[in-house]
Design a protein around this motif. Structure first.
Motif, short mmCIF file in Angstrom:
data_model
loop_
_atom_site.label_atom_id
_atom_site.label_comp_id
_atom_site.label_asym_id
_atom_site.label_seq_id
_atom_site.Cartn_x
_atom_site.Cartn_y
_atom_site.Cartn_z
N SER A 280 0.85 -1.18 0.00
CA SER A 280 0.00 0.00 0.00
C SER A 280 0.89 1.23 0.00
O SER A 280 2.05 1.17 0.44
N PRO A 281 0.42 2.38 -0.51
CA PRO A 281 1.24 3.59 -0.51
C PRO A 281 1.79 3.94 0.87
O PRO A 281 2.95 4.36 0.99
N ARG A 282 0.98 3.73 1.91
CA ARG A 282 1.43 4.06 3.26
C ARG A 282 2.55 3.11 3.71
O ARG A 282 3.58 3.53 4.25
N GLN A 283 2.34 1.79 3.51
CA GLN A 283 3.37 0.81 3.87
C GLN A 283 4.65 1.06 3.08
O GLN A 283 5.76 1.01 3.62
N PHE A 284 4.47 1.33 1.80
CA PHE A 284 5.62 1.55 0.93
C PHE A 284 6.42 2.77 1.36
O PHE A 284 7.65 2.74 1.45
N GLY A 285 5.72 3.86 1.65
CA GLY A 285 6.41 5.08 2.07
C GLY A 285 7.22 4.87 3.33
O GLY A 285 8.37 5.33 3.43
N ARG A 286 6.64 4.16 4.30
CA ARG A 286 7.34 3.91 5.55
C ARG A 286 8.57 3.02 5.34
O ARG A 286 9.67 3.31 5.81
N LEU A 287 8.40 1.93 4.58
CA LEU A 287 9.50 1.00 4.33
C LEU A 287 10.59 1.67 3.49
O LEU A 287 11.79 1.45 3.71
N PHE A 288 10.20 2.49 2.53
CA PHE A 288 11.16 3.17 1.66
C PHE A 288 12.03 4.12 2.48
O PHE A 288 13.25 4.16 2.33
N ARG A 289 11.39 4.89 3.38
CA ARG A 289 12.15 5.82 4.22
C ARG A 289 13.11 5.08 5.13
O ARG A 289 14.26 5.49 5.31
N GLU A 290 12.66 3.94 5.68
CA GLU A 290 13.53 3.15 6.56
C GLU A 290 14.72 2.57 5.80
O GLU A 290 15.83 2.48 6.33
N THR A 291 14.50 2.19 4.55
CA THR A 291 15.54 1.53 3.77
C THR A 291 16.49 2.52 3.08
O THR A 291 17.71 2.34 3.09
N ILE A 292 15.93 3.57 2.51
CA ILE A 292 16.70 4.50 1.67
C ILE A 292 17.07 5.78 2.41
O ILE A 292 18.06 6.44 2.08
N GLY A 293 16.28 6.14 3.41
CA GLY A 293 16.59 7.35 4.16
C GLY A 293 15.94 8.59 3.62
O GLY A 293 16.28 9.71 4.03
N MET A 294 14.99 8.44 2.72
CA MET A 294 14.23 9.59 2.21
C MET A 294 12.89 9.09 1.70
O MET A 294 12.69 7.87 1.52
N THR A 295 11.97 9.98 1.46
CA THR A 295 10.66 9.59 0.96
C THR A 295 10.75 9.18 -0.50
O THR A 295 11.67 9.60 -1.21
N PRO A 296 9.81 8.38 -0.99
CA PRO A 296 9.80 8.02 -2.41
C PRO A 296 9.74 9.26 -3.30
O PRO A 296 10.41 9.31 -4.33
N LYS A 297 8.95 10.25 -2.91
CA LYS A 297 8.83 11.47 -3.71
C LYS A 297 10.17 12.16 -3.85
O LYS A 297 10.55 12.60 -4.94
#
Length: 350
Positions: A280-297
């Protein structure tokens, strides 16, 4: 008496076949007594990708001779197999072996072009026997596309890092958990083993091999012959150099990164990235920030800016053209975002 003249156009289909045979016979006779600068033996696995085969042969053909004569002088190649043996490509085209299993030491490289993963065990048994002999003889071996899987299955990648296509990354990790691999390299050369993920990357590898064995003029000829002379922009290889983000362990985030970087950050939204990641966009945003250190946007914007910087430093486009090329509404918006990212306006980088 055969009166066919290779300098005249053939009148019938039979004459045409004979004409072609005579031309190639002349070329092979001319090349027979000359040791080539670069020679490659090729093993085809069932359902191999045709682009990988042509990606080997076409650069060699252009580098092998002057002008467009295609005589195998500087370079030679052979598709090996048992008499009458043919391999069917993934597109359905049959390719006949044109040589027996030649002594591997007669080649500078042995190239293994793998097929679809379910068919990797369907190859002629002599292919793997030949590979083991070549490896024992110290002949460098190239694993192309899933050919890297074949090398790994034979234990020929131990202690080496392999270049794997992102599409096959998870399969490779599961099949060979102890082997190191990269999804960010056009090719890797390590201790007589070369791996290349296929696609256009094979052209990059062949250019490098031609440059090493035949010299920069032969490599330049191959590149020139394989390029569109009207094209004034960057090559596919240049564009791929923009994508520099390292592989991450989470395959879901990796799929999203591949999507974003393949589009250079344009025409893709965080929602689309979340969809390809299966979150989901919410799950993805949280996991992306944790993994990459920034938001997907933010990652999408920075991907566009990396592409923009590459164009600023390597192309002749104007700043306005680069702004539009990288998805910014105008040059002013582009310049502001660029300065915020790199500390200076783009003109100073050119």
């Amino acid at each position: 008496m055969d009166t066919t003249n290779t300098s005249e156009s053939p009148a019938t289909e039979t004459d045409y076949v004979r004409w072609l045979d005579n031309i190639w016979a002349e070329r092979l006779l001319a090349a027979r007594d000359r040791k080539p600068d670069l020679s490659v033996g090729i093993l085809l696995w069932p359902t191999f990708p045709m682009m990988s085969l042509t990606g080997i042969i076409e650069p060699l053909r252009h580098a092998a001779d002057f002008a467009d004569n295609s005589r195998p002088l500087h370079c030679r190649w052979s598709i090996m197999g048992a008499p009458g043996q043919a391999a069917v490509a993934s597109c359905g085209i049959r390719v006949q072996a044109d040589a027996p299993y030649i002594n591997p030491t007669d080649f500078d490289y042995i190239a293994v072009i793998g097929g679809l993963l379910p068919h990797l065990r369907a190859e002629p048994s002599k292919h793997r026997d030949y590979l083991r002999v070549a490896a024992s003889a110290g002949v460098p071996i190239i694993g192309i596309c899933t050919g890297a899987f074949v090398l790994a299955q034979e234990g020929l990648l131990a202690g080496r890092k392999a270049s794997i296509h992102p599409f096959h990354a998870e399969d490779f990790r599961l099949a060979f958990p102890r082997l190191a691999f990269s999804v960010r390299d056009d090719f890797l050369i390590e201790n007589d083993r070369i791996t290349v993920p296929g696609g256009v990357s094979i052209l990059s590898l062949m250019t490098e091999l031609i440059r090493t064995h035949c010299g920069p003029d032969r490599a330049a000829k191959a590149v020139h012959q394989l390029s569109l002379t009207e094209h004034k922009g960057l090559s596919a290889f240049d564009h791929e150099r923009v994508s520099t983000f390292r592989r991450v362990e989470d395959s879901r985030i990796q799929r999203a990164i591949v999507l974003i970087e393949s589009c250079k950050g344009q025409g893709v939204s965080p929602e689309q990235a979340a969809e390809i990641a299966g979150l989901s966009p919410r799950q993805f945003g949280r996991l992306f920030r944790e993994t990459i250190g920034m938001t997907p946007k933010r990652f999408i914007v920075e991907t566009r800016l990396r592409y923009a910087r590459f164009l600023v430093e390597n192309d002749t486009l104007s700043m306005t053209e680069i702004a539009y090329e990288t998805g910014f509404s105008d040059a002013a918006h582009f310049s502001t975002a660029y300065r915020q990212k790199y500390g200076k306006p783009p003109k100073l980088f050119r």
